[in-house]
Motif scaffolding. Structure first.
Motif, PDB file in Angstrom:
ATOM      1  N   SER A  91      68.659  62.131  61.201  1.00  0.00           N
ATOM      2  CA  SER A  91      67.352  61.836  60.614  1.00  0.00           C
ATOM      3  C   SER A  91      67.285  60.397  60.132  1.00  0.00           C
ATOM      4  CB  SER A  91      67.071  62.794  59.453  1.00  0.00           C
ATOM      5  OG  SER A  91      67.018  64.135  59.894  1.00  0.00           O
ATOM      6  N   LEU A  92      68.415  59.885  59.559  1.00  0.00           N
ATOM      7  CA  LEU A  92      68.468  58.492  59.118  1.00  0.00           C
ATOM      8  C   LEU A  92      68.282  57.540  60.301  1.00  0.00           C
ATOM      9  CD1 LEU A  92      69.145  56.156  57.174  1.00  0.00           C
ATOM     10  CD2 LEU A  92      71.558  56.692  57.508  1.00  0.00           C
ATOM     11  N   LEU A  93      68.945  57.828  61.404  1.00  0.00           N
ATOM     12  CA  LEU A  93      68.821  56.953  62.573  1.00  0.00           C
ATOM     13  C   LEU A  93      67.398  56.957  63.125  1.00  0.00           C
ATOM     14  CD1 LEU A  93      72.193  57.810  64.360  1.00  0.00           C
ATOM     15  CD2 LEU A  93      71.630  55.749  63.060  1.00  0.00           C
ATOM     16  N   LEU A  94      66.708  58.086  62.982  1.00  0.00           N
ATOM     17  CA  LEU A  94      65.310  58.150  63.407  1.00  0.00           C
ATOM     18  C   LEU A  94      64.377  57.531  62.366  1.00  0.00           C
ATOM     19  CD1 LEU A  94      65.133  61.761  64.889  1.00  0.00           C
ATOM     20  CD2 LEU A  94      65.120  59.601  66.152  1.00  0.00           C
ATOM     21  N   GLY A  95      64.885  57.376  61.130  1.00  0.00           N
ATOM     22  CA  GLY A  95      64.059  56.826  60.058  1.00  0.00           C
ATOM     23  C   GLY A  95      63.121  57.839  59.450  1.00  0.00           C
ATOM     24  N   THR A  96      63.393  59.137  59.634  1.00  0.00           N
ATOM     25  CA  THR A  96      62.510  60.196  59.140  1.00  0.00           C
ATOM     26  C   THR A  96      63.111  60.795  57.880  1.00  0.00           C
ATOM     27  OG1 THR A  96      63.621  61.710  60.671  1.00  0.00           O
ATOM     28  CG2 THR A  96      61.541  60.741  61.391  1.00  0.00           C
ATOM     29  N   GLY A  97      62.603  60.411  56.723  1.00  0.00           N
ATOM     30  CA  GLY A  97      63.179  60.812  55.445  1.00  0.00           C
ATOM     31  C   GLY A  97      62.569  62.067  54.880  1.00  0.00           C
ATOM     32  N   THR A  98      63.115  62.499  53.759  1.00  0.00           N
ATOM     33  CA  THR A  98      62.588  63.646  53.047  1.00  0.00           C
ATOM     34  C   THR A  98      61.391  63.228  52.206  1.00  0.00           C
ATOM     35  OG1 THR A  98      64.038  63.274  51.149  1.00  0.00           O
ATOM     36  CG2 THR A  98      64.883  64.667  52.907  1.00  0.00           C
ATOM     37  N   THR A  99      60.676  64.198  51.696  1.00  0.00           N
ATOM     38  CA  THR A  99      59.539  63.894  50.820  1.00  0.00           C
ATOM     39  C   THR A  99      60.049  63.562  49.426  1.00  0.00           C
ATOM     40  OG1 THR A  99      59.312  66.225  50.238  1.00  0.00           O
ATOM     41  CG2 THR A  99      58.021  65.427  52.113  1.00  0.00           C
ATOM     42  N   GLY A 100      59.212  62.916  48.637  1.00  0.00           N
ATOM     43  CA  GLY A 100      59.549  62.631  47.242  1.00  0.00           C
ATOM     44  C   GLY A 100      60.267  61.332  47.006  1.00  0.00           C
ATOM     45  N   ASN A 101      60.529  60.534  48.041  1.00  0.00           N
ATOM     46  CA  ASN A 101      61.207  59.256  47.849  1.00  0.00           C
ATOM     47  C   ASN A 101      60.222  58.216  47.331  1.00  0.00           C
ATOM     48  OD1 ASN A 101      63.968  59.761  49.186  1.00  0.00           O
ATOM     49  ND2 ASN A 101      62.519  60.523  50.691  1.00  0.00           N
ATOM     50  N   VAL A 102      60.684  57.376  46.417  1.00  0.00           N
ATOM     51  CA  VAL A 102      59.779  56.416  45.786  1.00  0.00           C
ATOM     52  C   VAL A 102      60.446  55.055  45.635  1.00  0.00           C
ATOM     53  CG1 VAL A 102      58.493  58.153  44.481  1.00  0.00           C
ATOM     54  CG2 VAL A 102      60.522  57.125  43.463  1.00  0.00           C
ATOM     55  N   LEU A 103      59.613  54.044  45.522  1.00  0.00           N
ATOM     56  CA  LEU A 103      60.027  52.718  45.085  1.00  0.00           C
ATOM     57  C   LEU A 103      59.240  52.424  43.822  1.00  0.00           C
ATOM     58  CD1 LEU A 103      60.596  49.541  47.166  1.00  0.00           C
ATOM     59  CD2 LEU A 103      59.230  49.417  45.104  1.00  0.00           C
ATOM     60  N   ILE A 104      59.959  52.082  42.756  1.00  0.00           N
ATOM     61  CA  ILE A 104      59.353  52.013  41.432  1.00  0.00           C
ATOM     62  C   ILE A 104      59.195  50.566  40.995  1.00  0.00           C
ATOM     63  CG2 ILE A 104      59.582  52.739  39.030  1.00  0.00           C
ATOM     64  CD1 ILE A 104      61.386  55.005  40.024  1.00  0.00           C
ATOM     65  N   GLN A 105      58.022  50.271  40.468  1.00  0.00           N
ATOM     66  CA  GLN A 105      57.753  48.971  39.855  1.00  0.00           C
ATOM     67  C   GLN A 105      57.505  49.181  38.366  1.00  0.00           C
ATOM     68  OE1 GLN A 105      54.597  48.373  42.997  1.00  0.00           O
ATOM     69  NE2 GLN A 105      55.120  46.244  42.616  1.00  0.00           N
ATOM     70  N   GLY A 106      58.142  48.349  37.530  1.00  0.00           N
ATOM     71  CA  GLY A 106      57.939  48.459  36.080  1.00  0.00           C
ATOM     72  C   GLY A 106      58.420  49.779  35.535  1.00  0.00           C
ATOM     73  N   TRP A 107      59.684  50.134  35.826  1.00  0.00           N
ATOM     74  CA  TRP A 107      60.151  51.486  35.530  1.00  0.00           C
ATOM     75  C   TRP A 107      59.998  51.859  34.062  1.00  0.00           C
ATOM     76  CZ3 TRP A 107      61.181  56.105  37.151  1.00  0.00           C
ATOM     77  CH2 TRP A 107      62.001  56.941  36.410  1.00  0.00           C
ATOM     78  N   LYS A 108      60.530  51.070  33.173  1.00  0.00           N
ATOM     79  CA  LYS A 108      60.486  51.470  31.769  1.00  0.00           C
ATOM     80  C   LYS A 108      60.451  50.249  30.864  1.00  0.00           C
ATOM     81  CE  LYS A 108      63.189  54.858  30.639  1.00  0.00           C
ATOM     82  NZ  LYS A 108      64.405  55.617  30.259  1.00  0.00           N
ATOM     83  N   ASN A 109      59.332  50.075  30.175  1.00  0.00           N
ATOM     84  CA  ASN A 109      59.214  49.065  29.133  1.00  0.00           C
ATOM     85  C   ASN A 109      58.624  49.764  27.912  1.00  0.00           C
ATOM     86  OD1 ASN A 109      59.964  46.492  30.547  1.00  0.00           O
ATOM     87  ND2 ASN A 109      58.315  47.157  31.875  1.00  0.00           N
ATOM     88  N   VAL A 110      59.443  50.002  26.918  1.00  0.00           N
ATOM     89  CA  VAL A 110      59.050  50.826  25.780  1.00  0.00           C
ATOM     90  C   VAL A 110      59.452  50.141  24.485  1.00  0.00           C
ATOM     91  CG1 VAL A 110      59.388  53.032  24.622  1.00  0.00           C
ATOM     92  CG2 VAL A 110      59.259  52.968  27.108  1.00  0.00           C
TER      93      VAL A 110
END
Length: 619
Positions: A91-110
């Motif tokens: 699946s990796l070689l085909l580039g077909t991933g699982t659902t729920g993957n994310v790229l996060i911007q501004g993860w935590k500023n508290v």
């Protein structure tokens, strides 16, 4: 900004990358006062504790998470998981991933802040020489946290939205309060205890009380709220079958900067949402016990106790075990029709995540809040637990060169707190807690060998004999403990939209007996478990009462020898053996029913025997 390598995670293989960066400052300022007044038979106590809690966090979580399983390469029926077909690397070689993957911007500023106030009064009343009562009450108040720049929100299930109903509401906007939660002012904790001396060698004690735990409302480095952080969802498929965006170009729409509170209830539309609920309250427990203490000959004491507790308003899913946007059960009868693509009702209004195209899956359109994917109410309250135990303790003070302290606990711990298969039916999640220990026996012991000066034999022996035979001491700690219950999971099938899926059972127990080292390739009977049919829930409970991990059987032993070359100097030789008999404790078997290593143990959970020698000088 920091350059970071993304996390690449093919199932069944070692992941690559995925570290994070953070700066933390956790500060607590405490004020404490206690007053004790003795008046006749009463010992009156009162006190106050106050805290100012401040948490400042900057955190960058990852440069993207790209996970892969065998899903897109398993065939021939894409709705049915297989234990042998497909491979996550394929699946990796085909580039077909699982659902729920994310790229996060501004993860935590508290930069959050809260206050804690608590006060108590207590009366220890010696009614008679044999009877003492302990009567008291405590009050706890955690003020709901605020954030310096109002970078907080909460999920409102009924707030009007251009997309229907439901969305996040930002604190400090449109005249709203700056607090993230409703105030929880009901935390009154009574407690009562009794001690009665039945006779000169027997005492009966009992007690009951309410105890409030750390509040989820208090200032903490929580997951940064959406709006001030953006999760760019990698949309790998729209229907659960057909690849959509592949790893070659996972984000063709590019990235949006965090909008703050500007988008209001439209924040994170088209993707997953994590936000607390305003009515989250403080977890608490009712605790009770009854025990009898009896003095026995040879300076030995026996204590037998029943101890129980009932936990309430516990977290019902942590950061992902409970969803407000699970597909309703009545829609599962549609079966594979849930994978069909239908017109996107939000086309032109939302250009993000699963709503980016002209069509969406029928399953997505039937969710309670179809403008979002998963909706996770962070650490929301509502789960419960029950604990009952028999606890037996025997203690012997040092006499005749022997001292020991041993205890045995027989217990049962139930809860319905984490990782629910069906978020609409939390009662179905009630089972043995994952930390349940049915039996635990622990004993620590010291034996001073009866040879040499000051001991029973050879106290007047010559110097060489004293050096050889005197001053020896044998010590040990022995632990026997049941294993924790196992959970048999399944591959989550398309259309369910729930955090986890349990396996099916054919009505028979999968428990096997015999030495564990002879069952490493089949710890339990794998034939009684199976993958549920597509669009159905598994029939198992979250944990199995009759199949547990390997238990603990451990002896830590030591031998000491004292030398006294002079009155001011003592030298102690120590020989210590941890896991003295080199007894292995095997790790958990693989519990995913579609895994090729299902039921197989591949690890050891304890360390092998360790021997250490040392000299200790005392002067």
């Amino acid at each position: 900004d920091r350059l970071m390598f993304p996390r690449i995670g093919p199932s069944g293989y070692v992941s690559l990358g995925g570290s994070d960066h953070r700066w933390n400052a956790f500060m607590s300022y405490t004020g404490l006062a206690n007053l004790t007044h003795v008046r006749g038979k009463h010992t009156l106590k009162a006190g106050y504790e106050g805290r100012l809690i401040r948490v400042n966090v900057w955190e960058a979580r990852s440069a993207g998470t790209f996970n892969f399983d065998r899903g897109f390469t398993q065939g021939p029926d894409p709705n049915r998981a297989s234990a042998t077909a497909g491979n996550s690397i394929a699946s990796l070689l085909l580039g077909t991933g699982t659902t729920g993957n994310v790229l996060i911007q501004g993860w935590k500023n508290v930069a959050s802040q809260s206050f804690y106030h608590a006060g108590y009064v207590q009366d220890d009343w010696r009614v008679t020489q044999k009877l003492t009562l302990n009567l008291g009450v405590r009050y706890d108040l955690d003020t709901p946290r605020t954030e310096r720049y109002n970078r907080m929100n909460y999920f409102d299930e009924f707030v009007p939205s251009p997309l229907g109903r439901g969305g996040v509401v930002f604190v400090g906007t449109a005249g709203r309060d700056r607090h993230q939660y409703h105030w929880d002012r009901n935390n009154l904790a009574p407690r009562v205890g009794l001690a009665y001396q039945l006779n000169g060698k027997t005492v009966i004690r009992t007690g009951y009380g309410h105890v409030f735990g750390p509040s989820n409302q208090a200032a903490q480095g929580t997951v940064g709220p959406f709006g001030f952080r953006t999760e760019n969802l990698w949309v790998t498929t729209l229907d659960g079958i057909t690849p959509f965006n592949t790893l070659r170009n996972p984000y063709p729409q590019g990235f949006r900067p965090p909008p703050g509170a500007a988008e209001g209830v439209l924040t994170q539309a088209g993707a997953n949402l994590q936000a607390p609920l305003q009515d989250t309250v403080t977890p608490w427990a009712m605790q009770w016990n009854f025990n009898v203490q009896r003095e026995l000959p040879a300076q030995t004491r026996l204590e037998v106790a029943y101890v129980g507790s009932r936990g309430l308003q516990l977290a019902r899913g942590g950061e992902g075990g409970f969803s407000l946007n699970q597909l309703p059960r009545e829609n599962l009868s549609l079966g594979s029709r849930l994978n069909e693509l239908v017109p996107n009702p939000y086309a032109g209004q939302v250009n993000n995540g699963v709503l980016i195209g002209p069509r969406i899956s029928r399953a997505q359109s039937l969710r309670p809040y179809p403008q979002f994917t998963d909706i996770i109410p962070l650490y929301s309250s509502g789960a419960s637990s029950t604990y009952h135990s028999l606890q037996v303790t025997m203690t012997k003070r040092l006499s005749g060169g022997i001292e020991f302290d041993g205890s045995y606990t027989w217990a049962k711990n139930l809860d319905n707190g984490m990782d629910h298969q069906d978020s609409y039916n939390l009662a179905a999640s009630r089972s043995l807690a994952s930390i349940d220990l049915a039996h635990r026996f622990v004993i620590g012991y010291i034996y001073e060998l009866p040879f040499g000066k000051g001991r029973k034999f050879g106290s007047s022996a010559s110097g060489p004999v004293q050096v050889l035979l005197g001053g020896w001491q044998f010590n040990g700690i022995t632990v026997f403990q049941s294993g924790t219950p196992l959970s048999i999971t399944a591959n989550n099938t398309a259309g369910l939209f729930n955090p986890r899926l349990l396996a099916n059972n054919n009505g028979r127990s999968g428990r096997l007996t015999g030495p564990v080292d002879q069952r490493l390739n089949g710890y339990f009977d794998k034939t009684v478990f199976g993958q549920p049919a597509p669009f159905t829930f598994g029939t198992l409970n979250p944990t199995l009462p009759d199949i547990r991990n390997d238990g603990v059987r451990n002896f830590d032993l030591s031998l000491f020898k004292d030398f006294t070359p002079s009155e001011r100097l003592r030298i102690q030789f120590r020989a210590e053996m941890l896991n003295a008999f080199n007894t292995p404790r095997f790790g958990s078997p693989t519990t995913g029913v579609t895994s090729s290593s299902f039921g197989v143990i591949t690890s050891q959970a304890n360390a092998p025997r360790q021997v250490q020698l040392g000299l200790k000088f005392l002067w």
